[in-house]
Design a protein around this motif. Structure first.
Motif, mmCIF file in Angstrom:
data_model
loop_
_atom_site.group_PDB
_atom_site.id
_atom_site.type_symbol
_atom_site.label_atom_id
_atom_site.label_comp_id
_atom_site.label_asym_id
_atom_site.label_seq_id
_atom_site.Cartn_x
_atom_site.Cartn_y
_atom_site.Cartn_z
ATOM 1 N N VAL A 153 0.838 -1.190 0.000
ATOM 2 C CA VAL A 153 0.000 0.000 0.000
ATOM 3 C C VAL A 153 0.870 1.236 0.000
ATOM 4 C CG1 VAL A 153 -1.660 1.318 1.348
ATOM 5 C CG2 VAL A 153 -1.939 -1.138 1.073
ATOM 6 N N ILE A 154 1.877 1.168 0.907
ATOM 7 C CA ILE A 154 2.778 2.323 1.001
ATOM 8 C C ILE A 154 3.479 2.542 -0.327
ATOM 9 C CG2 ILE A 154 4.942 3.089 2.031
ATOM 10 C CD1 ILE A 154 3.893 1.832 4.641
ATOM 11 N N ASN A 155 3.895 1.461 -0.917
ATOM 12 C CA ASN A 155 4.560 1.528 -2.212
ATOM 13 C C ASN A 155 3.652 2.130 -3.245
ATOM 14 O OD1 ASN A 155 7.188 0.881 -2.257
ATOM 15 N ND2 ASN A 155 6.810 -1.331 -2.248
ATOM 16 N N SER A 156 2.405 1.639 -3.262
ATOM 17 C CA SER A 156 1.520 2.038 -4.341
ATOM 18 C C SER A 156 1.119 3.490 -4.187
ATOM 19 C CB SER A 156 0.298 1.132 -4.398
ATOM 20 O OG SER A 156 -0.414 1.280 -3.216
ATOM 21 N N VAL A 157 1.138 4.011 -2.971
ATOM 22 C CA VAL A 157 0.826 5.430 -2.847
ATOM 23 C C VAL A 157 2.104 6.244 -2.818
ATOM 24 C CG1 VAL A 157 -1.351 4.990 -1.696
ATOM 25 C CG2 VAL A 157 0.659 5.419 -0.342
ATOM 26 N N GLN A 158 3.226 5.586 -3.046
ATOM 27 C CA GLN A 158 4.499 6.276 -3.178
ATOM 28 C C GLN A 158 4.843 7.053 -1.934
ATOM 29 O OE1 GLN A 158 6.012 7.119 -6.752
ATOM 30 N NE2 GLN A 158 5.227 5.103 -7.074
ATOM 31 N N LEU A 159 4.681 6.397 -0.788
ATOM 32 C CA LEU A 159 4.971 7.080 0.451
ATOM 33 C C LEU A 159 6.331 6.639 0.990
ATOM 34 C CD1 LEU A 159 1.566 6.879 2.334
ATOM 35 C CD2 LEU A 159 2.521 8.818 1.118
ATOM 36 N N GLY A 160 6.967 7.557 1.678
ATOM 37 C CA GLY A 160 8.127 7.184 2.461
ATOM 38 C C GLY A 160 7.651 6.939 3.880
ATOM 39 N N THR A 161 8.263 5.995 4.592
ATOM 40 C CA THR A 161 7.830 5.759 5.966
ATOM 41 C C THR A 161 9.016 5.910 6.888
ATOM 42 O OG1 THR A 161 8.308 3.414 5.823
ATOM 43 C CG2 THR A 161 6.098 4.094 5.253
ATOM 44 N N PHE A 162 8.709 6.328 8.124
ATOM 45 C CA PHE A 162 9.797 6.446 9.092
ATOM 46 C C PHE A 162 9.307 6.003 10.450
ATOM 47 C CE2 PHE A 162 7.563 10.463 9.027
ATOM 48 C CZ PHE A 162 7.344 10.716 10.364
ATOM 49 N N ASP A 163 10.231 5.632 11.279
ATOM 50 C CA ASP A 163 9.924 5.168 12.631
ATOM 51 C C ASP A 163 11.058 5.672 13.510
ATOM 52 O OD1 ASP A 163 9.362 3.905 14.975
ATOM 53 O OD2 ASP A 163 9.045 1.926 14.047
ATOM 54 N N TYR A 164 10.749 6.692 14.284
ATOM 55 C CA TYR A 164 11.802 7.409 15.021
ATOM 56 C C TYR A 164 11.715 7.035 16.478
ATOM 57 C CZ TYR A 164 13.944 11.382 17.425
ATOM 58 O OH TYR A 164 14.680 12.165 18.261
ATOM 59 N N ASN A 165 12.846 6.769 17.078
ATOM 60 C CA ASN A 165 12.910 6.429 18.496
ATOM 61 C C ASN A 165 13.583 7.584 19.225
ATOM 62 O OD1 ASN A 165 13.366 5.485 21.034
ATOM 63 N ND2 ASN A 165 14.222 3.528 20.373
ATOM 64 N N PRO A 166 12.819 8.360 20.003
ATOM 65 C CA PRO A 166 13.395 9.534 20.663
ATOM 66 C C PRO A 166 14.503 9.143 21.634
ATOM 67 C CG PRO A 166 11.003 9.517 20.874
ATOM 68 C CD PRO A 166 11.383 8.200 20.314
ATOM 69 N N ALA A 167 14.410 7.930 22.196
ATOM 70 C CA ALA A 167 15.411 7.527 23.196
ATOM 71 C C ALA A 167 16.796 7.448 22.578
ATOM 72 C CB ALA A 167 15.028 6.195 23.800
ATOM 73 N N THR A 168 16.873 6.921 21.374
ATOM 74 C CA THR A 168 18.180 6.750 20.736
ATOM 75 C C THR A 168 18.490 7.878 19.766
ATOM 76 O OG1 THR A 168 17.186 5.514 18.962
ATOM 77 C CG2 THR A 168 17.930 4.255 20.852
ATOM 78 N N ASN A 169 17.460 8.700 19.509
ATOM 79 C CA ASN A 169 17.567 9.759 18.499
ATOM 80 C C ASN A 169 17.866 9.166 17.122
ATOM 81 O OD1 ASN A 169 17.257 12.438 17.863
ATOM 82 N ND2 ASN A 169 19.473 12.770 17.804
#
Lengths: 1195, 148
Positions: free
Chosen positions: A176-192
């Motif tokens: 789905v993400i691919n087909s809508v041409q999205l970039g995804t991210f997952d950020y962990n504030p603890a490790t920055n």
């Protein structure tokens, strides 16, 4: 009594396989007696047996296998239990090619492992695809060499399937993400640090590493956006109640020369302490969209500028209530209003004074029909600062169209002609004044007189427009502007002259030659007839408005708007825009139409809920809310029921409803949506499966728990709480559990945990005291899980209530105590053993008799009491009894403390529980020395005699064999010279017959006869010697077939002797066909040989099955049933005295000359019948024929 | 076999038997041509070295010096060029196990050497009748033993 508990301690326990392994006679395997096994093997076997994972050991060069219970199902029924103690090479011959090199590697010290190794196993009667984690580890012996291989195996089928399902879900999401041409991210504030998908990394030009420092990404954001993004991230991470992270910014990737503009969206995840631990979201490349937007904004800005600076009053109104979108300065002056008072407000609200002047009708008409409304010198009253003031205005209302030709606004163009009108009124008397007026008009005015179109008036504006200088009045229009000829303008003027009907042109493209070059202009112009007093058209007045710039601007707007719409249309997301209270669909892109399974014709231009009535219930409130609040609405995995693909189904969508504002008023809504039905459904399925698993665990008697060792958090099933005595609780701490534990058992639990931290496996049994003070036994098991740093972080396990079991055991112990008291007072050896055969109790008599202490028996084993010569037998018998559960009974010798050995009769009986499981063995040994001494003596004598007999038998067999080979060889070799004699004599008789004397002839005949008899003799001898040698293969033999065969062989003799053979009853016998044929052959031959002279031979044969007990023959007792064949002839018979004798070899009752015969035939018959374990009896009466009764066993 | 005589080959070390056989052939007269060899080695040499004069039928004695009849039949039946030649065992004894073994080895017929000279002739006549035609009957266990 077989296996000494101290020596074979390592074989204890281990469930079924433990029993198998203990019972196995290892001396028959390359491993040998377990006593001799290397220490490391013993240790590994012990570990393996009691291990909850599938394990097996392949030991030595032969890879001899030992395995535990859990491993059995992997072997399957066709391999288990024969695999135990046999070589892996045999058990897994089908995959040995693969396994061998791996095993060889392990033997060289190289361990090997596989995860999720696929094996198709036959389980529960069908082939299942199963997955396993395998590890092959070397087992080193004390000298460091690898002695064997430990194979550990964990079935991962369920895990693998769950992983597959998860991966599939993840794949779908990625898709789905691919087909809508999205970039995804997952950020962990603890490790920055954050992780991102490939697309996002590509946009940023970041390395493809798993984890990326946030600063690296921030550095790549364009300078002017950086601060804003940092602030937005900080904000969303700080406050759980803040809006989601939603921001647009530019990236300048090192890989790309142009900045990319992205739209980032995300949300932060907060733990219970309201501290953010994650920020996840998506990025969308909106560079093109933003650029488009900027272009449109630019063109709109230009348009506005142009309008604002136009020399005429211009205003544009949009929407049903004619909100003023733009009004230039002139318009504001005329209206007497400020920008603030009028812009973005419905014009008739802002200027209520207009309502009474009929203006709205004109506007409505234009908005409805699209026809331009135009009027010169319209007197209009405006309220300026509370004062009504009248203006004369030349104005027009023009409909504005969108790219699809729909009216989307009204443009009002007005020229305040109040001064002119007022002036004209003054000048009406004076044309001069009028001309001056016309001349000074800010828009082009010209008057052309007559057919020849002589310019009678031209104001400054028109001359400027023409660009032909000021010397035009009095000249011909066609001379001044010859380029109009081809543009039909003259025709238009002439037509007005001729008809008197004014001509109007709007947005007309006009080409005018200025300084020798053709320029394109757009004009709105009128040709108005001027009438003389007689109503005759004498002149035509031309008024014009240069709309060139306006036109160009409009074209640009239309173009950019079209481009925007094209972008929308082609977007990969479903996009729809609808406007107005009815939610009329203005546009919907292809994706959206697919989403709702409607065609453009069905959908666009119609009210939303007319086409999608099924969605009204859900969607209408959302739209209403947007119109109310102006806030966009985000739907995530939002269920909507839509009729599509021929059915009504609930689909799941991610969407945004965004208000569209016109003049700060919401005029419509734009929806961007994607269909995530598949993802959501997959998710639901997993949830459902988890629910099912939970139900299963709940239904079982086991309590299940999951302890997070770091946080101390315990998640446990209801049953678990119940067992621990907290039926009402659902959240437990360690303290709670310990409080319920029996104080005496705290140490057990502590030890078990200490052990668990060492070997990863927890197991203990202890008591818990419930609130009602009742005592319960529990059996707790658990397994530790380790993180990457090998630190235990989680324990999974089960709890089982075993109160009943324990109570039973307690009672058993008490009973045992009583038994022991009793046993100790008995004058006999009494002992007990556990179900595995380990002796665990001896009564006092054992110690008194042997003179040993309990410690001595414990450490050196009870076997020392038994005579060493009896050990082997003793251990074998005892193992067998333990294995089969049958009573143990043996005679063996016990050593008395005096050193004397005395014979004992030992007996042990298994004690079983109500389910038939053996709980223990109780054994006793009784002194039988006296009885034994007597029998031993007897046995010795029998033994001696038997040996003598055996030796004699062997001698006899030897002699027999020699005799047989002598008979065979001699008879065979004798045949040859004999045959020669016969042949030569036949030659002489044939060729020399005539020259022989009568005497010689006679001698020759007798010689031939002798030779013939000798031949018969030899052949019979061979046959006789062979009857004992031939292999005994019994077959079903049909008596009638055999007799037919014999008849054929003897056909000539049959004819000669006129034989009648009567076959009464026929049987099918079990006999050796060749030999049986020989019997019949010999008997029938005899009947013919010994027939009465001149009497035809009559033979009668009968056969029937008889019961041995009904026969008057004493010796027939070996079998229950016999076939009785009776054979009778009418020959010369014999005297009853010879009934026995005729069966002896070479026994002849007649001279050779009287009756032919070798005297061996009946001997052969008797011998064959004895071969068949049958009997033959002869009954003769001289001259009354012979009778033979043959009995052959019927079984 | 219309114009050519039937070529019989006898392998037997017993000179008397060879003479009887030759006399019998002579008396039958004219239909056969006979080659006599006195042991198994000679037989194999003859068959291998002289492929043009391959016999139509081989009469094979079992008890021969150097190479027994058993060995010969095994060799002949294993050879591509010789295996088609029918072999008739011609032996003094008639032991059923031996008879079965020879049938398994591929012998066509089994004849126990007759004692009567007249029987020798009749048995040879039967063979000539069986193999003098263009079509040779396939082997069968039922007809394996030829009686004189």
């Amino acid at each position: 009594m077989s296996i000494n508990s101290s020596t074979y301690h390592f074989l204890e326990g281990g469930g079924e396989m433990g029993k198998f392994i203990r019972a196995k006679d290892w001396r028959q395997t390359p491993l040998g007696d377990p006593e001799t096994w290397p220490e490391s093997l013993k240790t590994m076997v012990s570990v393996m047996l009691n291990n909850p994972f599938g394990m097996y050991i392949a030991w030595g060069k032969d890879y001899t296998q030992i395995y535990n219970d859990v491993y059995c199902p992997i072997l399957g029924d066709n391999k288990h239990p024969q695999a135990l103690g046999s070589s892996t090479k045999e058990s897994f011959s089908e995959i040995w090619d693969t396994v061998e090199p791996m095993f060889d590697g392990v033997m060289e010290g190289k361990p090997i492992g596989f995860s999720d190794f696929m094996l198709p196993l036959n389980r529960n009667g069908q082939i299942e695809i199963c997955y396993f984690d395998f590890a092959y580890s070397p087992i080193r012996m004390s000298n460091g060499e690898v002695g064997g291989i430990l194979v550990t195996i964990i079935e991962t089928t369920k895990k693998k399937k769950a992983e597959d399902a998860l991966r599939e879900n993840k794949n779908e999401l990625e898709f789905v993400i691919n087909s809508v041409q999205l970039g995804t991210f997952d950020y962990n504030p603890a490790t920055n640090k954050f992780s991102a998908n490939t697309r996002l990394k590509t946009w940023f030009g970041l390395p493809q590493a798993e984890q990326i420092q946030l600063n690296h990404a921030l550095d790549l954001i364009v300078e002017e956006d950086k601060e804003r993004v940092i602030k937005a991230i900080a904000k969303v991470l700080k406050d759980p109640s803040s809006d989601s992270y939603d921001i647009e910014y530019g990236i300048l990737s090192p890989n790309s020369s142009k900045p990319i503009i992205v739209h980032a969206k995300g949300r932060a995840w907060f733990n219970e302490e309201k501290v953010a631990y994650r920020l996840t979201g998506t990025l969308e490349d909106i560079t093109n969209r933003v650029l488009e937007r900027k272009k449109i904004e630019e063109s709109e800005r230009l348009l506005r500028l142009m309008i604002l600076q136009a020399p005429v009053a211009i205003a544009i109104m949009r929407g049903v209530d004619y909100r003023v979108e733009i009004a230039n300065k002139l318009a504001l002056e005329i209206w007497g209003r400020t920008k603030e008072q009028i812009l973005n407000k419905p014009i008739f609200e802002a200027m209520p004074e207009l309502l009474s002047q009929g203006i709205k009708n004109f506007v409505d008409d234009v908005a409805k029909t699209g026809n331009r409304f135009s009027t010169p010198e319209m007197p209009v009253t405006f309220s300026t600062n509370g004062e009504l003031q009248m203006f004369y205005i030349n104005f027009s209302f023009e409909a504005l169209y969108d790219s699809e030709g729909k009216i989307n606004g009204i443009m009002a163009i007005g020229v305040d002609v109040t001064p002119q009108v007022e002036a004209r009124k003054k000048v009406e008397e004076s044309e001069q004044n009028m001309r001056a007026l016309v001349n000074s008009a800010p828009f082009p005015i010209g008057v052309f007189a007559g057919e020849e179109m002589r310019i009678s008036l031209a104001n400054q504006s028109i001359m400027e427009a023409w660009g032909k200088g000021h010397d035009v009045v009095g000249k011909l229009y066609s001379d001044i502007l010859p380029e109009f000829g081809s543009q039909h303008i003259f025709d238009q003027i002439r037509s007005v002259l001729a008809t008197g009907i004014p001509f109007q042109a709007k947005n007309q493209r006009i080409e005018i030659e200025i300084n020798g070059e053709l320029h394109v202009f757009y004009y709105n112009y009128n040709f108005t007839p001027l009438l003389d007093a007689s109503g005759h058209v004498h002149s035509v007045m031309n008024t014009a408005a240069n709309v060139t710039e306006l036109n160009e601007a409009k074209q640009k707007v239309e173009e950019s708007e079209k481009r925007f719409r094209d972008t929308v249309m082609q977007a990969p997301l479903g996009i729809v825009i609808f406007r107005g209270p009815e939610n009329i669909i203005e546009m919907a892109n292809e994706n959206y139409l697919q989403l709702i399974d409607r065609t453009e014709d069905q959908f666009v231009g119609k009210p939303l809920f007319e086409t999608l009535p099924e969605a009204k219930e859900t969607i209408a409130p959302i739209i209403a809310e947007i119109y109310k609040t102006g806030n966009p609405f985000h739907g995530f995995e939002f269920p909507i029921r839509i009729n599509r693909y021929g059915m009504t189904e609930t689909g799941y969508y991610n969407f945004v409803y965004h208000p569209l504002k016109e003049n700060n008023t919401i005029s419509g809504v734009m929806v961007v949506a994607t269909d995530v039905t598949a993802t959501v459904k997959a998710k639901h399925l997993i949830e459902e499966n988890e629910e099912k698993l939970k139900l299963i665990i709940e239904a079982s008697e086991l309590g299940v728990y999951d302890v997070n060792l770091k946080s101390g958090e315990i998640v446990a099933s209801n049953r678990c709480y119940e067992i621990l005595g907290f039926p009402e609780k659902t959240q437990l701490t360690h303290k709670d559990i310990i409080a319920h534990l029996h104080p005496e058992d705290l140490i057990i639990r502590k030890k078990a945990f200490a052990k668990a931290y060492v070997d990863g496996v927890l197991h203990y049994q202890s008591r818990v005291v419930w609130k009602d003070q009742s005592l319960h036994w529990i059996d707790a098991k658990g397994k530790l899980f380790y993180d990457d740093k090998k630190q235990p972080y989680r324990m999974l396990g089960t709890v089982r209530e075993i109160t009943e079991e324990r109570t039973f055991q307690q009672q058993l112990l008490e009973r045992e105590e009583k038994f022991r008291l009793l046993a100790d007072s008995m004058p006999q050896h009494v002992w007990t053993s556990d179900p595995e055969g380990n002796l665990n109790y001896f009564n006092q008599y054992v110690y008194d008799y042997s003179g040993l202490t309990p410690e001595q028996i414990n450490t050196e084993g009870w076997i020392q009491i038994v005579h060493p010569d009896d050990w082997k037998k003793n251990i074998r018998q005892w193992s067998k009894a333990v294995r089969t559960g049958k009573d143990f009974l043996i005679e063996h010798r016990f050593k008395k403390h005096t050193g004397e050995f005395r014979w004992q009769l030992s007996r042990a009986i298994p004690q079983k529980d109500p389910d038939g499981n053996i709980k223990m063995w109780v054994g006793s040994s009784t002194d039988i020395q006296e009885q034994k001494m007597f029998t031993t003596e007897l046995e010795n004598m029998v033994h001696l005699r038997t040996n003598e007999l055996k030796e004699k038998n062997i001698d006899l067999e030897k002699i027999n064999k020699e005799l047989q080979s002598f008979v065979y060889i001699s008879s065979h070799d004798l045949q040859e010279p004999l045959r020669k004699i016969q042949t030569f004599s036949s030659r002489i008789l044939e060729t020399e017959y005539e020259s022989l004397s009568d005497n010689a002839k006679k001698y020759f005949n007798r010689m031939q006869k002798s030779a013939y008899r000798m031949q018969n003799l030899i052949q019979d001898l061979i046959a006789y010697s062979r009857t004992g040698v031939q292999e005994l293969t019994f077959e079903a033999v049909d008596l009638s077939e055999i007799i037919e065969d014999v008849k054929e062989t003897l056909s000539e003799e049959f004819e000669e002797n006129h034989v009648t053979l009567k076959l009464h009853n026929v049987c099918t016998l079990q006999a050796i066909p060749v030999q049986f044929k020989q019997i019949m052959h010999n008997l029938i031959s005899n009947s013919m040989k010994f027939g009465k002279t001149d009497h035809p031979v009559i033979i009668e044969i009968n056969c029937e099955k008889v019961e041995a007990s009904n026969l008057a023959v004493g010796s027939l007792t070996d079998y229950d049933h016999f076939y009785h064949i009776s054979y009778l002839d009418n020959g010369i018979g014999f005297e009853p005295d010879y009934n026995e004798k005729i069966f002896e070899v070479f026994q002849r009752l007649h001279s050779k000359d009287e009756y032919s015969g070798t005297g061996i035939g009946l001997a052969i018959v008797k011998r064959i019948i004895e071969n068949h374990e049958g009997y033959i009896f002869a009954k003769g009466k001289l001259n009354e024929g012979a009778r033979f009764d043959i009995y052959l066993p019927a079984e | 076999m219309e114009n050519t005589k039937l070529h019989l080959l006898l392998a037997d070390d017993d000179i008397d038997d060879c003479d009887f056989f030759k006399d019998a052939i002579d008396e039958i007269s004219g239909v056969c041509e006979l080659t006599i060899l006195n042991n198994g080695v000679e037989l194999m040499k003859f068959l291998v070295n002289d492929p043009d004069s391959q016999p139509n039928v081989i009469f094979l004695d079992l008890n021969m010096p150097k190479k027994s009849g058993m060995e010969c039949i095994a060799e002949i039946k294993a050879s591509n060029v010789l295996s088609h030649i029918p072999i008739i065992i011609y032996s003094t004894s008639l032991d059923h196990t031996v008879v079965n073994d020879l049938y398994e080895l591929g012998a066509h017929h089994y004849i126990q050497k007759p004692a009567e000279f007249g029987s020798i002739k009749s048995v040879i006549k039967k063979v000539v009748a069986l193999f003098g035609t263009t079509t040779i009957q396939p082997r069968s266990r039922d007809n394996f033993i030829i009686q004189p």
